[in-house]
Design a protein around this motif. Structure first.
Motif, PDB file in Angstrom:
ATOM      1  N   LYS A 249      62.389  14.705  36.282  1.00 56.08           N
ATOM      2  CA  LYS A 249      61.144  14.963  37.000  1.00 56.08           C
ATOM      3  C   LYS A 249      60.851  13.833  37.982  1.00 56.08           C
ATOM      4  O   LYS A 249      61.010  12.656  37.654  1.00 56.08           O
ATOM      5  CB  LYS A 249      59.978  15.100  36.012  1.00 56.08           C
ATOM      6  CG  LYS A 249      60.182  16.180  34.959  1.00 56.08           C
ATOM      7  CD  LYS A 249      60.252  17.557  35.593  1.00 56.08           C
ATOM      8  CE  LYS A 249      60.408  18.641  34.527  1.00 56.08           C
ATOM      9  NZ  LYS A 249      60.471  19.987  35.123  1.00 56.08           N
ATOM     10  N   GLY A 253      54.492  14.525  42.580  1.00 51.90           N
ATOM     11  CA  GLY A 253      53.149  15.038  42.341  1.00 51.90           C
ATOM     12  C   GLY A 253      52.162  14.038  41.782  1.00 51.90           C
ATOM     13  O   GLY A 253      50.990  14.379  41.540  1.00 51.90           O
ATOM     14  N   VAL A 254      52.579  12.806  41.546  1.00 53.55           N
ATOM     15  CA  VAL A 254      51.690  11.800  40.958  1.00 53.55           C
ATOM     16  C   VAL A 254      50.750  11.242  42.031  1.00 53.55           C
ATOM     17  O   VAL A 254      51.202  10.851  43.108  1.00 53.55           O
ATOM     18  CB  VAL A 254      52.504  10.655  40.319  1.00 53.55           C
ATOM     19  CG1 VAL A 254      51.583   9.591  39.737  1.00 53.55           C
ATOM     20  CG2 VAL A 254      53.428  11.212  39.241  1.00 53.55           C
ATOM     21  N   LEU A 297      60.213  10.153  37.037  1.00 56.08           N
ATOM     22  CA  LEU A 297      59.088   9.676  36.229  1.00 56.08           C
ATOM     23  C   LEU A 297      59.538   8.594  35.256  1.00 56.08           C
ATOM     24  O   LEU A 297      58.771   7.682  34.935  1.00 56.08           O
ATOM     25  CB  LEU A 297      58.469  10.840  35.456  1.00 56.08           C
ATOM     26  CG  LEU A 297      57.606  11.815  36.260  1.00 56.08           C
ATOM     27  CD1 LEU A 297      57.146  12.963  35.363  1.00 56.08           C
ATOM     28  CD2 LEU A 297      56.404  11.110  36.888  1.00 56.08           C
ATOM     29  N   ASP A 329      48.216   7.659  35.313  1.00 55.97           N
ATOM     30  CA  ASP A 329      48.571   8.888  36.030  1.00 55.97           C
ATOM     31  C   ASP A 329      50.037   9.267  35.769  1.00 55.97           C
ATOM     32  O   ASP A 329      50.370  10.452  35.650  1.00 55.97           O
ATOM     33  CB  ASP A 329      48.346   8.716  37.537  1.00 55.97           C
ATOM     34  CG  ASP A 329      46.877   8.844  37.922  1.00 55.97           C
ATOM     35  OD1 ASP A 329      46.115   9.437  37.132  1.00 55.97           O
ATOM     36  OD2 ASP A 329      46.492   8.350  38.999  1.00 55.97           O
ATOM     37  N   THR A 332      50.213  10.797  32.355  1.00 54.10           N
ATOM     38  CA  THR A 332      49.661  12.153  32.382  1.00 54.10           C
ATOM     39  C   THR A 332      50.691  13.147  32.898  1.00 54.10           C
ATOM     40  O   THR A 332      50.882  14.223  32.324  1.00 54.10           O
ATOM     41  CB  THR A 332      48.403  12.203  33.271  1.00 54.10           C
ATOM     42  OG1 THR A 332      47.397  11.354  32.709  1.00 54.10           O
ATOM     43  CG2 THR A 332      47.870  13.626  33.374  1.00 54.10           C
ATOM     44  N   HIS A 333      51.371  12.809  33.975  1.00 57.17           N
ATOM     45  CA  HIS A 333      52.384  13.702  34.539  1.00 57.17           C
ATOM     46  C   HIS A 333      53.617  13.802  33.642  1.00 57.17           C
ATOM     47  O   HIS A 333      54.253  14.852  33.584  1.00 57.17           O
ATOM     48  CB  HIS A 333      52.770  13.235  35.937  1.00 57.17           C
ATOM     49  CG  HIS A 333      51.860  13.764  36.999  1.00 57.17           C
ATOM     50  ND1 HIS A 333      50.548  13.345  37.116  1.00 57.17           N
ATOM     51  CD2 HIS A 333      52.040  14.714  37.958  1.00 57.17           C
ATOM     52  CE1 HIS A 333      49.973  13.996  38.117  1.00 57.17           C
ATOM     53  NE2 HIS A 333      50.856  14.819  38.638  1.00 57.17           N
ATOM     54  N   GLN A 336      52.679  16.290  31.052  1.00 57.24           N
ATOM     55  CA  GLN A 336      52.683  17.633  31.636  1.00 57.24           C
ATOM     56  C   GLN A 336      54.098  18.138  31.843  1.00 57.24           C
ATOM     57  O   GLN A 336      54.368  19.335  31.693  1.00 57.24           O
ATOM     58  CB  GLN A 336      51.941  17.610  32.978  1.00 57.24           C
ATOM     59  CG  GLN A 336      51.702  18.990  33.576  1.00 57.24           C
ATOM     60  CD  GLN A 336      50.867  19.882  32.680  1.00 57.24           C
ATOM     61  OE1 GLN A 336      49.824  19.448  32.176  1.00 57.24           O
ATOM     62  NE2 GLN A 336      51.316  21.104  32.449  1.00 57.24           N
ATOM     63  N   ALA A 337      55.018  17.239  32.177  1.00 59.46           N
ATOM     64  CA  ALA A 337      56.415  17.635  32.363  1.00 59.46           C
ATOM     65  C   ALA A 337      56.992  18.204  31.075  1.00 59.46           C
ATOM     66  O   ALA A 337      57.705  19.212  31.084  1.00 59.46           O
ATOM     67  CB  ALA A 337      57.238  16.434  32.835  1.00 59.46           C
TER      68      ALA A 337
END
Length: 346
Positions: A249, A253-254, A297, A329, A332-333, A336-337
């Motif tokens: 990932k 988008g972060v 990430l 952040d 968080t991503h 979500q991944a």
């Protein structure tokens, strides 16, 4: 597309190498075969170009049954790269690469011109063509092996642990080179490895085999890491499969915000706006490793831990600062991944 339909391979000594294999390998993608030694992955690969003949079942390449084609012609139409390159020691690099075009009836001048083009394609200097294999490093020899496999512009490329005999740094460079070539050429690649990290990095799809030639699971890297089919696959992927998923990932988008100023730590830029280092209020300087949207990430998490502020510097393709992202952040991503991957696999 390469299609295996109920393919079985039993050797004369009674050993079953591949058991009832049904598997599609998509056109223009990289399918990686993984598993421990003796699980049938190399036998599977070698049945595609009939280096090994199947006992039963059907194998088709572009809709044509391989067993109904002349074996020599079939092999010339499929690129084949093995560990340690398998180069002819008595031929120059240029002549090694030109081997298949010459066998296909191309003139020597045309074959050598094609070989010279491919030297550049795989990242070798033109003067390497005049050298002999023993005068090259292991990594350079592997590049020549890839160039030779590409010389006749085959639609299919078979790669049997091609980077297994080089050191980790060179291996990573060769993986990068393969990803670059694949983006440019779009071949149908079947790649054998025992290294799950290599499989995750290179594969569009990963097929996991266990002893006896049984296919246990075939899925995209993200799906495989999020939802292994059983304990065998989970154990093979290892305890760090969650981190491997984050390596797939990107940071794109972060969220980003402005770099901190006049605080405990500030980010120092050069005249072009490129990050140089972090500087504390009492003039202590610490290194900064800027990341782009294309970085993973996992890289972002590692950098945020190393950063004195918990922030990572984000830059564009030219290396100019675009903003900073926080450790929260990124976490968080990352969460979500994992959630998204499980949802896709469900």
């Amino acid at each position: 597309m390469i299609q295996f339909d109920a393919v079985h391979k039993r050797f004369p000594n009674g050993t079953t190498a591949v058991h009832d294999l049904t598997l599609d390998m998509p056109e223009g993608g990289v399918t990686v075969l993984v598993g421990s030694s003796g699980c049938g992955k190399t036998t599977t690969l070698r049945m595609i170009n009939r280096m090994v003949e199947p006992t039963s079942g059907t194998i088709k390449v572009a809709g044509r049954d391989v067993t109904r084609q002349d074996a020599a012609e079939l092999r010339r139409s499929i690129g084949y790269v093995i560990q340690q390159a398998g180069l002819f020691p008595h031929r120059t690099v240029l002549d090694n690469i030109a081997t298949v075009p010459l066998l296909l009836g191309h003139g020597r001048r045309k074959a050598r011109a094609r070989a010279a083009e491919l030297l550049e394609t795989v990242g070798l200097a033109p003067d390497a063509g005049r050298r002999y294999p023993h005068q090259l490093s292991g990594g350079q020899q592997q590049r020549v092996g890839v160039a030779r496999a590409l010389a006749a512009d085959p639609p299919v490329l078979l790669m049997d642990e091609p980077f297994g005999a080089v050191d980790p740094v060179v291996r990573s460079q060769l993986q990068d080179e393969l990803l670059r070539l694949q983006k440019e050429l779009g071949k149908t690649i079947v790649f054998v490895t025992h290294d799950i990290d290599e499989a995750v990095r290179l594969g569009d799809r990963i097929a996991v085999f266990r002893t006896g030639g049984h296919l246990v699971q075939c899925a995209s890297p993200a799906e495989l890491l999020a939802r292994p089919a059983d304990d065998f696959v989970a154990d093979f992927l290892g305890a760090e499969r969650g981190l491997k998923l984050l390596s797939l990932k990107t940071l794109a988008g972060v969220p980003q915000g402005p770099a901190p100023e006049n605080g405990t730590w500030s980010l120092v830029l050069d005249e072009a706006g490129k990050p140089l280092h972090w500087r504390s209020a009492d003039a202590v300087e610490l290194p900064v490793r800027p990341l782009t949207d294309g970085d993973s990430l996992l890289s972002a998490l590692n950098e945020s831990i190393a950063s004195p502020t918990g922030l990572i510097a984000r830059v564009d393709a030219a290396g100019v600062l675009t903003g900073v992202s926080s450790r929260d952040d990124i976490h968080t991503h990352a969460g979500q991944a994992h959630t998204d991957a499980r949802a896709v696999a469900a």
